[in-house]
Motif scaffolding. Structure first.
Motif, short mmCIF file in Angstrom:
data_model
loop_
_atom_site.label_atom_id
_atom_site.label_comp_id
_atom_site.label_asym_id
_atom_site.label_seq_id
_atom_site.Cartn_x
_atom_site.Cartn_y
_atom_site.Cartn_z
N THR A 48 0.96 -1.11 0.04
CA THR A 48 -0.10 -0.17 0.14
C THR A 48 0.77 1.32 -0.13
O THR A 48 0.15 2.21 -0.16
N GLY A 49 2.17 0.95 0.46
CA GLY A 49 3.09 2.20 0.37
C GLY A 49 3.17 2.80 1.87
O GLY A 49 3.95 3.67 2.17
N ALA A 50 2.57 2.15 2.70
CA ALA A 50 2.52 2.39 4.29
C ALA A 50 3.78 1.92 4.72
O ALA A 50 4.36 1.10 4.29
N ARG A 51 3.98 2.27 5.87
CA ARG A 51 5.31 1.84 6.59
C ARG A 51 4.68 0.75 7.64
O ARG A 51 3.78 1.01 8.64
N PRO A 52 5.53 -0.45 7.68
CA PRO A 52 5.13 -1.43 8.86
C PRO A 52 5.69 -0.82 10.34
O PRO A 52 7.11 -0.57 9.97
N VAL A 53 5.14 -1.05 11.31
CA VAL A 53 5.59 -0.77 12.41
C VAL A 53 5.27 -1.87 13.25
O VAL A 53 4.26 -2.46 13.55
N PHE A 54 6.51 -2.39 14.09
CA PHE A 54 6.33 -3.48 14.70
C PHE A 54 6.08 -3.40 16.36
O PHE A 54 6.74 -2.38 16.89
N VAL A 55 5.35 -4.18 16.97
CA VAL A 55 5.51 -4.54 18.20
C VAL A 55 5.71 -5.73 18.67
O VAL A 55 5.18 -6.86 17.87
N ASP A 56 6.15 -6.14 19.79
CA ASP A 56 6.59 -7.66 20.12
C ASP A 56 5.44 -8.42 20.31
O ASP A 56 4.28 -8.04 20.76
N VAL A 57 5.70 -9.82 20.61
CA VAL A 57 4.41 -10.67 20.76
C VAL A 57 4.62 -10.95 22.61
O VAL A 57 5.71 -10.80 22.84
N ASP A 58 3.50 -11.45 22.96
CA ASP A 58 3.52 -11.98 24.22
C ASP A 58 4.48 -13.06 24.20
O ASP A 58 4.18 -14.12 23.61
N PRO A 59 5.60 -13.37 25.12
CA PRO A 59 6.28 -14.60 25.13
C PRO A 59 5.45 -15.68 25.33
O PRO A 59 6.09 -16.72 25.08
N ARG A 60 4.32 -15.96 26.01
CA ARG A 60 3.82 -17.35 26.14
C ARG A 60 2.80 -17.34 24.89
O ARG A 60 2.90 -18.55 24.34
#
Length: 367
Positions: free
Chosen positions: A95-107
């Motif tokens: 789409t031309g947008a920027r992916p921004v990440f957040v981490d996952v829950d470790p469980r």
């Protein structure tokens, strides 16, 4: 050999139904979209407790079009997790947008809601929580945060056909939800396929145009669209298989319960309980710091396994331009190093489960 997935066993169990369904499409010559696709859209949307369904040619296309329908474009940001298949992030990039990440829950290995709000900026347009391995993300806090900020929630439900969160079906938890019907999925086509479900008539109208060259009428192109149409044969096959999906899900959950029982106290880190969810076990992943050794040993004993996924997206060379570095998402990175997917399919027998678990327990005890 105990296969990781046995598509032939499933096909043999429904062969007469599938043969008749495909023959019907050949007789009608409705090869692209058509009545079988339209019927499947309605049936699968109802299965997800959603108002509308729009069939497309892949789960990736479903994500791409859902983002476009939500108005995502260049200059926007979309938040998701790095521990997912590449398609989640590629669709954002399209789409031309920027992916921004957040981490996952470790469980749970799904989006950590406590990390979401800090990642939101004035440019954030949407959030894509991933229902990983058949387990829904923790949607209530994710949706609540998104509502506060006016952000669209798009479920990546590619692995979550029939999964439930607090009694609600995956597909009914955000503004839109995207499913994949890749052959190995819990509900798999005989080729490629995908679908977007939503309660919104407006999104539905836009999605239908976008999948078919932006046209609402033939040769009248309202939007700049794509050739993302679902094939008639896939719609027909998926209608047959949808009738069996709940039985297959029950079989997967029974196999997972056998794994849980046989691996308890065996020194193996198994999937954590999901008391508020109906986990549909697209994948049954254990965790070990000796993954390659375990995978090699199991292969030698005639047990096929998989790894989902060995490299988180923020460390993939294709997305190096995002500027993320190792160590930024420790839960995702640790999972990528440790997860090992055991055989999982509805036809998995109790004896096969016992063989797999016996081999895994011996490896754990020898460590």
């Amino acid at each position: 050999m105990i296969p990781f997935v046995d598509l032939k066993a499933q096909y043999r169990s429904i062969k007469p139904e599938v043969t008749a369904a495909i023959a019907g499409v050949l007789e009608s010559c409705e090869f692209t979209l058509g009545s079988e696709v339209a019927a499947f859209e309605k049936e699968f949307a109802a299965y997800c407790h959603a108002g509308h369904g729009v069939g497309v040619n892949s789960g990736t296309s479903a994500l791409h079009l859902a983002l476009l329908a939500a108005g995502v474009g260049p200059g926007d940001e979309v938040i998701t997790v790095p521990f997912t298949f590449l398609a989640t992030v590629s669709a954002i990039d399209y789409t031309g947008a920027r992916p921004v990440f957040v981490d996952v829950d470790p469980r749970t290995l799904t989006m950590d809601p406590t990390a979401l709000e800090a990642a939101i900026t004035p440019r954030t347009r949407a959030v894509i929580p991933v229902h990983l391995y058949g387990r829904p993300a923790d949607m209530d806090p994710i949706v609540a945060i998104a509502r506060r900020h006016g952000i669209v929630v798009i479920e990546d439900a590619a692995q979550a056909h029939g999964a439930e969160y607090k009694g609600r079906r995956a597909g009914s938890l955000g503004e839109m939800a995207c499913f994949s019907f890749y052959p190995g999925k819990n509900l798999g086509a005989y080729g490629e396929g995908g679908l977007v479900v939503t309660d919104s008539p407006e999104y539905t109208r836009t999605l239908r145009m976008l999948r078919d060259w932006g046209a609402e009428k033939k040769y009248e192109h309202v939007l700049k669209g794509y050739n993302y149409r679902m094939e008639g044969i896939q719609g027909a096959v998926l209608r047959v298989k949808l009738r069996h999906l709940d039985d297959w899900t029950d079989a997967r959950r029974a196999a997972a319960a056998r794994y849980d029982e046989l691996l308890v106290d065996g020194g193996v880190e198994t999937p954590p309980p999901a008391p508020d969810a109906r986990h549909v076990y697209h994948i049954y992943a254990v965790r070990t710091a000796s993954r390659q050794a375990w995978q090699d040993a199991l292969q030698q004993q005639g047990i096929q396994t998989g790894v989902h996924y060995p490299v988180p997206v923020h460390l993939q060379p294709a997305f190096a331009d995002l500027g993320y570095r190792a160590g930024e998402f420790p839960a995702s990175e640790r999972a990528a190093q440790e997860v090992l997917s055991l055989p999982m399919f509805p036809e998995l027998t109790a004896e096969q489960c016992e063989t797999v678990c016996g081999a895994v327990r011996r490896l754990a005890q020898a460590a």
